[in-house]
Design an enzyme around this catalytic site. Structure first.
Site, PDB file in Angstrom:
ATOM      1  N   LYS A  33      -9.356 -18.007   1.880  1.00  0.00           N
ATOM      2  CA  LYS A  33      -8.120 -17.670   1.158  1.00  0.00           C
ATOM      3  C   LYS A  33      -6.947 -18.522   1.627  1.00  0.00           C
ATOM      4  O   LYS A  33      -6.735 -18.704   2.820  1.00  0.00           O
ATOM      5  CB  LYS A  33      -7.794 -16.185   1.376  1.00  0.00           C
ATOM      6  CG  LYS A  33      -6.635 -15.689   0.548  1.00  0.00           C
ATOM      7  CD  LYS A  33      -6.815 -14.232   0.209  1.00  0.00           C
ATOM      8  CE  LYS A  33      -5.700 -13.708  -0.660  1.00  0.00           C
ATOM      9  NZ  LYS A  33      -5.576 -14.351  -1.945  1.00  0.00           N
ATOM     10  N   GLY A  38      -6.527 -18.143   9.680  1.00  0.00           N
ATOM     11  CA  GLY A  38      -7.634 -19.068   9.967  1.00  0.00           C
ATOM     12  C   GLY A  38      -7.685 -20.227   8.990  1.00  0.00           C
ATOM     13  O   GLY A  38      -7.908 -21.381   9.379  1.00  0.00           O
ATOM     14  N   CYS A  39      -7.456 -19.942   7.723  1.00  0.00           N
ATOM     15  CA  CYS A  39      -7.515 -20.984   6.691  1.00  0.00           C
ATOM     16  C   CYS A  39      -6.364 -21.965   6.843  1.00  0.00           C
ATOM     17  O   CYS A  39      -6.527 -23.168   6.606  1.00  0.00           O
ATOM     18  CB  CYS A  39      -7.520 -20.359   5.302  1.00  0.00           C
ATOM     19  SG  CYS A  39      -8.978 -19.331   5.028  1.00  0.00           S
ATOM     20  N   THR A  40      -5.197 -21.468   7.249  1.00  0.00           N
ATOM     21  CA  THR A  40      -4.059 -22.345   7.475  1.00  0.00           C
ATOM     22  C   THR A  40      -4.313 -23.238   8.682  1.00  0.00           C
ATOM     23  O   THR A  40      -4.046 -24.447   8.644  1.00  0.00           O
ATOM     24  CB  THR A  40      -2.765 -21.524   7.659  1.00  0.00           C
ATOM     25  OG1 THR A  40      -2.546 -20.760   6.463  1.00  0.00           O
ATOM     26  CG2 THR A  40      -1.569 -22.411   7.927  1.00  0.00           C
ATOM     27  N   ALA A  43      -6.816 -25.927   7.571  1.00  0.00           N
ATOM     28  CA  ALA A  43      -6.195 -26.889   6.655  1.00  0.00           C
ATOM     29  C   ALA A  43      -5.227 -27.813   7.400  1.00  0.00           C
ATOM     30  O   ALA A  43      -5.215 -29.025   7.167  1.00  0.00           O
ATOM     31  CB  ALA A  43      -5.474 -26.157   5.525  1.00  0.00           C
TER      32      ALA A  43
END
Length: 141
Positions: A33, A38-40, A43
């Site tokens: 998401k 974690g995704c940030t 990325a």
């Protein structure tokens, strides 16, 4: 193994297909998401490590089931310098094998596994990284 056929929109509304990946190496990564911790982290590590990856001829492409609009906002907020593809139907995520049964607080549900695929210039998967750690994944590559 050849990558699955796909056609998805990026954060700018441009269509990207599996054919567009041929001719150069790519790292396609799947993440749950936009704009979550974690995704940030993952990325931003790809953003900061882009030059290093490109020195090996590898371009980065992120895929989640978030919308094109969500990807645009996420990309702008964190100044991401690579392509994000929207797969709201999860068809491509499933075709790659990254749509899996997950467990959280005793509940089971289907969701995106944090996987990456290193793809050669012929469109073949040469390495799969499963359930990666968003903090250390770029060093693994």
């Amino acid at each position: 193994m050849k990558i699955p056929t796909f056609s998805l929109e990026d954060q700018d509304g441009n269509n990207v297909t599996d054919e567009d990946l041929k001719g150069s190496w790519a790292l396609v990564y799947f993440y749950p998401k936009d704009d979550t911790p974690g995704c940030t982290t993952e990325a931003c590590n790809f953003r900061d490590g882009r030059d290093m990856l490109e020195s090996y001829g590898i371009k980065v492409i992120g895929i989640s089931k978030d919308s094109v609009k969500s990807h645009r906002k996420f990309s702008d907020k964190h100044k991401l310098n690579f392509t994000l593809l929207s797969d709201e139907s999860t068809e491509t995520i499933q075709a790659f094998g990254s749509w899996k049964l997950k467990k959280f607080m005793g509940r089971e549900y289907m969701g995106i596994n944090r996987d990456s695929y290193l793809i050669n210039s012929d469109g073949e998967i040469v390495k799969k990284y499963e359930g990666v750690n968003p903090k250390t994944h770029i060093a693994e590559i």
